[in-house]
Write an enzyme that holds these catalytic residues in place. Structure first.
Site, PDB file in Angstrom:
ATOM      1  N   LEU A   1      11.756 -20.041  -4.774  1.00  0.00           N
ATOM      2  CA  LEU A   1      10.658 -19.233  -4.219  1.00  0.00           C
ATOM      3  C   LEU A   1       9.379 -19.415  -5.041  1.00  0.00           C
ATOM      4  O   LEU A   1       9.433 -19.439  -6.269  1.00  0.00           O
ATOM      5  CB  LEU A   1      11.073 -17.755  -4.253  1.00  0.00           C
ATOM      6  CG  LEU A   1      10.013 -16.753  -3.818  1.00  0.00           C
ATOM      7  CD1 LEU A   1       9.879 -16.750  -2.295  1.00  0.00           C
ATOM      8  CD2 LEU A   1      10.341 -15.355  -4.308  1.00  0.00           C
TER       9      LEU A   1
ATOM     10  N   ASP B   1       0.830  -1.211   0.000  1.00  0.00           N
ATOM     11  CA  ASP B   1       0.000   0.000   0.000  1.00  0.00           C
ATOM     12  C   ASP B   1       0.865   1.262   0.000  1.00  0.00           C
ATOM     13  O   ASP B   1       1.996   1.254   0.484  1.00  0.00           O
ATOM     14  CB  ASP B   1      -0.907  -0.020   1.245  1.00  0.00           C
ATOM     15  CG  ASP B   1      -2.071   0.950   1.102  1.00  0.00           C
ATOM     16  OD1 ASP B   1      -2.358   1.391  -0.030  1.00  0.00           O
ATOM     17  OD2 ASP B   1      -2.691   1.281   2.130  1.00  0.00           O
TER      18      ASP B   1
ATOM     19  N   HIS C   1       2.691   3.397  -8.867  1.00  0.00           N
ATOM     20  CA  HIS C   1       2.592   1.956  -9.144  1.00  0.00           C
ATOM     21  C   HIS C   1       3.823   1.469  -9.920  1.00  0.00           C
ATOM     22  O   HIS C   1       4.324   0.379  -9.694  1.00  0.00           O
ATOM     23  CB  HIS C   1       1.331   1.655  -9.950  1.00  0.00           C
ATOM     24  CG  HIS C   1       0.051   1.957  -9.210  1.00  0.00           C
ATOM     25  ND1 HIS C   1      -0.168   1.561  -7.910  1.00  0.00           N
ATOM     26  CD2 HIS C   1      -1.082   2.622  -9.578  1.00  0.00           C
ATOM     27  CE1 HIS C   1      -1.374   1.954  -7.523  1.00  0.00           C
ATOM     28  NE2 HIS C   1      -1.945   2.614  -8.500  1.00  0.00           N
TER      29      HIS C   1
END
Ligand code: FPP
Length: 248
Positions: free
Chosen positions: A132, A21, A38
């Site tokens: 991962l 956020d 963004h």
């Protein structure tokens, strides 16, 4: 606030989930459009994926787009979809090199077809990777996920495939988008707000939650290391007493 505490290599959280956020506010503070936030946020994504992989985190779930985010202005939604597509196309070779497996959770049927196609291709191409797992939450909402699971379970009960007595935590886990993944140990929210925003509502029951004021575009290695160091300093009791935990 821990500052540059050393990380203990043996107590790395298996699954870290992040609510990324603060992109919009970070951009606004710099008199830039929200999409710029963004865009720089994608650089943070790349850094944190690398960092998590190097630390030995097994699963990194990133809340990239929520069911509620569809209500944002069309140009912001379109911009985010474009960033996602470019990220996936650009990162494929690095994912293959670093043995990163891509998975996703959410109602991806709602994504534009071109983005969905790139997403499906990346998932298929990286399916055998074993380091991962980068799990992207896309068009994801915790309540919608639970409704979907409950509907499927209800259908199975009415078809006579299972009994109501078979409904337990394990069965519910297996009907969520996250089936097969360990539950999150550490849930991080950047950007200064302290709420879950419909993220992993069932799965985060025992996650350690870490809120930081750092905005996502500025959340890089050190901020991530601070979050992990704080996690390592907490005692996870899962409802037991401290003495019970210490006596094993
Ligand atoms: C929240 O910030 C962030 C989002 C809704 C999108 C997160 C997306 C990215 C970081 C880029 C795309 C992702 C990937 C995986 C390539 P906000 O806009 O709500 O910030 P604000 O609260 O300051 O307005």
């Amino acid at each position: 606030m821990p500052v540059s505490q050393p990380i203990e290599p043996l107590r790395i959280p298996r699954h870290v989930a992040i609510i990324m956020d603060g992109n919009g506010r970070w951009a606004k503070q710099r008199s830039k459009p929200r999409l710029y936030g963004h865009k720089v946020g994608v650089d943070s994504v790349q850094t944190i994926v690398e960092s998590a992989s190097e630390l030995g985190v097994e699963v990194l779930t990133l809340y990239a787009f929520s069911t509620e985010n569809w209500k944002r202005p069309a140009d912001e939604v379109g911009g985010l979809m474009g960033l996602l597509k470019t990220y996936l196309q650009r990162e494929l070779s690095r994912m293959l090199k670093n043995r990163i497996r891509l998975t996703c959770i959410g109602d991806i049927e709602k994504l534009p077809k071109d983005v969905r196609d790139v997403l499906q291709k990346t998932i298929t191409d990286t399916a055998e990777n074993d380091k991962l797992t980068l799990n992207l939450a896309l068009s994801y909402g915790g309540r919608a996920e639970l409704i979907r699971a409950i509907r499927t379970i209800a259908t199975e009960v009415s078809a006579g495939d299972i009994n109501t007595d078979d409904i337990d935590e394990n069965l519910i886990d297996n009907h969520l988008y996250t089936a097969g993944l360990p539950e999150p140990d550490l849930l991080i929210r950047t950007g200064g707000e302290a709420r879950l925003s419909n993220f992993l509502l069932w799965q985060a029951s025992y996650a350690e939650i870490y809120f930081t004021d750092v905005m996502w575009p500025e959340f890089r290695e050190q901020a991530f290391a601070d979050a992990i160091a704080e996690y390592q300093g907490r005692e996870r009791r899962f409802g037991r007493t401290s003495a019970q935990i210490k006596s094993g």
